[in-house]
Design a protein around this motif. Structure first.
Motif, short mmCIF file in Angstrom:
data_model
loop_
_atom_site.label_atom_id
_atom_site.label_comp_id
_atom_site.label_asym_id
_atom_site.label_seq_id
_atom_site.Cartn_x
_atom_site.Cartn_y
_atom_site.Cartn_z
N LEU A 14 25.65 -0.30 81.88
CA LEU A 14 26.47 0.89 82.14
C LEU A 14 25.78 2.16 81.66
CD1 LEU A 14 29.07 2.20 83.10
CD2 LEU A 14 30.11 1.63 80.89
N SER A 15 25.17 2.13 80.48
CA SER A 15 24.50 3.33 79.98
C SER A 15 23.30 3.69 80.85
CB SER A 15 24.07 3.13 78.52
OG SER A 15 23.21 2.03 78.36
N THR A 16 22.61 2.69 81.41
CA THR A 16 21.50 2.96 82.33
C THR A 16 22.01 3.69 83.57
OG1 THR A 16 20.24 1.03 81.60
CG2 THR A 16 19.76 1.88 83.80
N LEU A 17 23.10 3.22 84.13
CA LEU A 17 23.69 3.85 85.31
C LEU A 17 24.12 5.28 85.01
CD1 LEU A 17 24.94 3.76 88.18
CD2 LEU A 17 26.98 2.76 87.13
N LEU A 18 24.78 5.49 83.88
CA LEU A 18 25.26 6.83 83.52
C LEU A 18 24.10 7.80 83.33
CD1 LEU A 18 28.04 5.87 80.94
CD2 LEU A 18 28.34 6.47 83.35
N ARG A 19 23.03 7.31 82.72
CA ARG A 19 21.87 8.18 82.49
C ARG A 19 21.28 8.67 83.80
NH1 ARG A 19 19.82 4.91 79.27
NH2 ARG A 19 20.74 5.77 77.38
N GLY A 20 21.32 7.82 84.81
CA GLY A 20 20.79 8.23 86.10
C GLY A 20 21.71 9.16 86.86
N LEU A 21 23.02 8.95 86.75
CA LEU A 21 23.98 9.72 87.55
C LEU A 21 24.34 11.08 86.97
CD1 LEU A 21 26.59 6.99 88.61
CD2 LEU A 21 25.03 8.23 90.13
N LYS A 22 24.16 11.27 85.67
CA LYS A 22 24.76 12.43 85.03
C LYS A 22 24.24 13.77 85.53
CE LYS A 22 21.85 12.87 80.87
NZ LYS A 22 21.87 12.85 79.39
N THR A 23 23.04 13.81 86.07
CA THR A 23 22.51 15.07 86.57
C THR A 23 22.89 15.33 88.03
OG1 THR A 23 20.43 14.01 87.21
CG2 THR A 23 20.53 14.99 85.01
N HIS A 24 23.62 14.39 88.65
CA HIS A 24 23.92 14.51 90.08
C HIS A 24 25.39 14.78 90.37
CE1 HIS A 24 19.92 13.17 91.30
NE2 HIS A 24 20.00 12.23 90.38
N THR A 25 26.25 14.69 89.38
CA THR A 25 27.67 14.93 89.63
C THR A 25 28.29 15.58 88.40
OG1 THR A 25 29.80 13.91 90.14
CG2 THR A 25 28.27 12.60 88.84
N THR A 26 29.25 16.44 88.66
CA THR A 26 29.95 17.12 87.57
C THR A 26 31.21 16.37 87.14
OG1 THR A 26 31.14 18.46 89.19
CG2 THR A 26 29.11 19.38 88.28
N THR A 27 31.57 15.33 87.88
CA THR A 27 32.79 14.57 87.58
C THR A 27 32.44 13.09 87.50
OG1 THR A 27 34.00 16.20 88.90
CG2 THR A 27 35.21 14.26 88.16
N LEU A 28 32.03 12.67 86.32
CA LEU A 28 31.58 11.30 86.09
C LEU A 28 32.44 10.68 85.00
CD1 LEU A 28 29.52 9.04 86.63
CD2 LEU A 28 27.97 10.16 85.01
N THR A 29 32.99 9.50 85.28
CA THR A 29 33.84 8.80 84.32
C THR A 29 33.32 7.39 84.12
OG1 THR A 29 35.79 10.05 85.05
CG2 THR A 29 36.19 8.02 83.81
N ALA A 30 33.23 6.98 82.87
CA ALA A 30 32.85 5.60 82.53
C ALA A 30 34.09 4.87 82.04
CB ALA A 30 31.78 5.59 81.45
N VAL A 31 34.37 3.70 82.63
CA VAL A 31 35.45 2.84 82.17
C VAL A 31 34.79 1.64 81.50
CG1 VAL A 31 37.40 1.39 82.85
CG2 VAL A 31 37.03 3.61 83.97
N VAL A 32 35.06 1.46 80.22
CA VAL A 32 34.26 0.59 79.36
C VAL A 32 35.08 -0.58 78.83
CG1 VAL A 32 32.71 0.55 77.35
CG2 VAL A 32 33.00 2.67 78.67
N THR A 33 34.47 -1.76 78.81
CA THR A 33 35.12 -2.94 78.25
C THR A 33 35.36 -2.79 76.75
OG1 THR A 33 34.86 -5.31 77.83
CG2 THR A 33 32.86 -4.04 77.96
N VAL A 34 36.43 -3.43 76.27
CA VAL A 34 36.73 -3.41 74.83
C VAL A 34 36.68 -4.82 74.25
CG1 VAL A 34 38.12 -1.32 74.98
CG2 VAL A 34 39.23 -3.55 75.24
N ALA A 35 35.98 -5.73 74.94
CA ALA A 35 35.96 -7.13 74.51
C ALA A 35 34.85 -7.45 73.51
CB ALA A 35 35.80 -8.05 75.73
N ASP A 36 33.95 -6.52 73.24
CA ASP A 36 32.82 -6.79 72.35
C ASP A 36 33.32 -7.18 70.96
OD1 ASP A 36 30.35 -6.88 71.14
OD2 ASP A 36 30.02 -4.71 71.17
N ASP A 37 32.76 -8.27 70.43
CA ASP A 37 33.13 -8.68 69.07
C ASP A 37 31.92 -9.12 68.26
OD1 ASP A 37 32.50 -11.15 70.12
OD2 ASP A 37 34.37 -12.13 69.56
N GLY A 38 30.72 -8.73 68.70
CA GLY A 38 29.51 -9.13 68.01
C GLY A 38 28.87 -7.99 67.24
N GLY A 39 27.96 -8.32 66.35
CA GLY A 39 27.17 -7.31 65.65
C GLY A 39 28.02 -6.33 64.86
#
Length: 315
Positions: A14-39
């Motif tokens: 997801l962060s790879t995708l966002l890094r590429g898109l952020k310079t091309h659109t002014t309205t970008l939203t990331a919907v992120v999983t909350v299931a991480d339980d490691g580290g």
């Protein structure tokens, strides 16, 4: 470009995708999983009862326009013997901001302001969910971090509780989107945890936006060993009940060498994938320096081409 794009996933994909898109659109939203339980995230989740902040930190940094020193501060990870070993400043800052502002979602808004984030970062749900997996040997594994180490292939994943409501702002963003991009990211631990939130799927289905699935460049040990493109699609269909996509975007450059000791292989575009009757768009999307990942700029351009009605022309 004024298109409203919503990206769904988690982790590095997801962060790879966002890094590429952020310079091309002014309205970008990331919907992120909350299931991480490691580290570090898992420790903070267990000890403080907060949602796991790690994936959100990665998204904040991917979309940040702050001065480099501020981004470096959020990336700083404490060393062993400090009492904070393994934690990054960014995850601790999000947790502290949650305490100051009174909620995790407010912490994300304020952290976004501090980092001059271009876009919004939203959880798929605010419920404290546990990701579980039923394996092919009929055993059950509890916890996202344990899934790749279950000792058998994954048959299906599910959430406990299974009725977690979606975060309302995420639903609104999906309904208003011009494009919804699902993936890239770990199939069972980044993509499907979002799609197991039923309201998220309903919002995707109701949205008039173009829906694109980005398949991973390479397999993931313990999750998708030897998976072909058709295997990814079959797994999503089995969990969701249908395929939600208008287009499937897949990498077709398999020439950069992946060292055998990494234990991963490229995801081939096999003939069975066409049986789902969704257009498969092939493009050279691989990061030549890190051949298990997408190149952010190439991936963003391919998505923008689809949004404009053109086939990707990446070379």
């Amino acid at each position: 470009m004024g298109s409203k794009i919503v990206a769904i996933g988690g982790g590095t994909g997801l962060s790879t995708l966002l890094r590429g898109l952020k310079t091309h659109t002014t309205t970008l939203t990331a919907v992120v999983t909350v299931a991480d339980d490691g580290g570090s995230s898992g420790r903070l989740r267990r000890e403080l009862g907060v949602l796991p902040p790690g994936d959100f930190r990665q998204c904040l940094l991917a979309l940040a326009e702050a001065e480099p020193l501020m981004s470096q501060l959020f990336e700083y990870r404490f060393g062993e013997g400090s009492g904070l070993d393994g934690h990054s400043f960014g995850t601790l800052c999000i947790v502290a901001m949650s305490g100051i502002t009174g909620s995790f979602e407010s912490a994300l808004r304020e952290s976004s302001r501090v980092l001059a984030v271009r876009g919004r970062i939203l959880p798929s749900t605010l419920r404290n969910v546990i990701l579980c997996a039923e394996l092919v040997d009929d055993s059950v594994v509890y916890g996202e971090s344990r899934l790749p180490h279950g000792g058998a292939a994954i048959k299906r994943v599910f959430l406990q509780p299974d009725d977690a409501p979606a975060y309302p702002a995420a639903i609104q963003a999906l309904l208003e989107a011009d494009a919804i991009v699902i993936g890239p990211g770990s199939l069972y631990t980044s993509i499907l945890p979002n799609l197991l939130v039923r309201d998220i799927v309903h919002a995707i289905q109701a949205s008039g936006g173009l829906k694109i699935y980005v398949c991973n460049v390479a397999s993931q040990p313990g999750e998708t060993d030897s998976y072909k493109l058709s295997d990814y699609l079959t797994a999503i269909h089995a969990h969701v009940g249908s395929l939600l996509f208008d287009h499937i975007l897949a990498n077709n450059n398999f020439s950069p060498h992946i060292p055998p000791e990494w234990g991963v292989t490229y995801v081939p575009i096999d003939p069975d994938a066409a049986k789902h009757q969704i257009p498969i768009v092939e493009a050279d999307l691989v990061d030549k320096q890190r051949p298990t990942r997408h190149d952010p700029a190439r991936l963003a351009q391919a998505i923008l081409d689809l949004l404009s009605g053109a086939r990707p022309t990446i070379r």
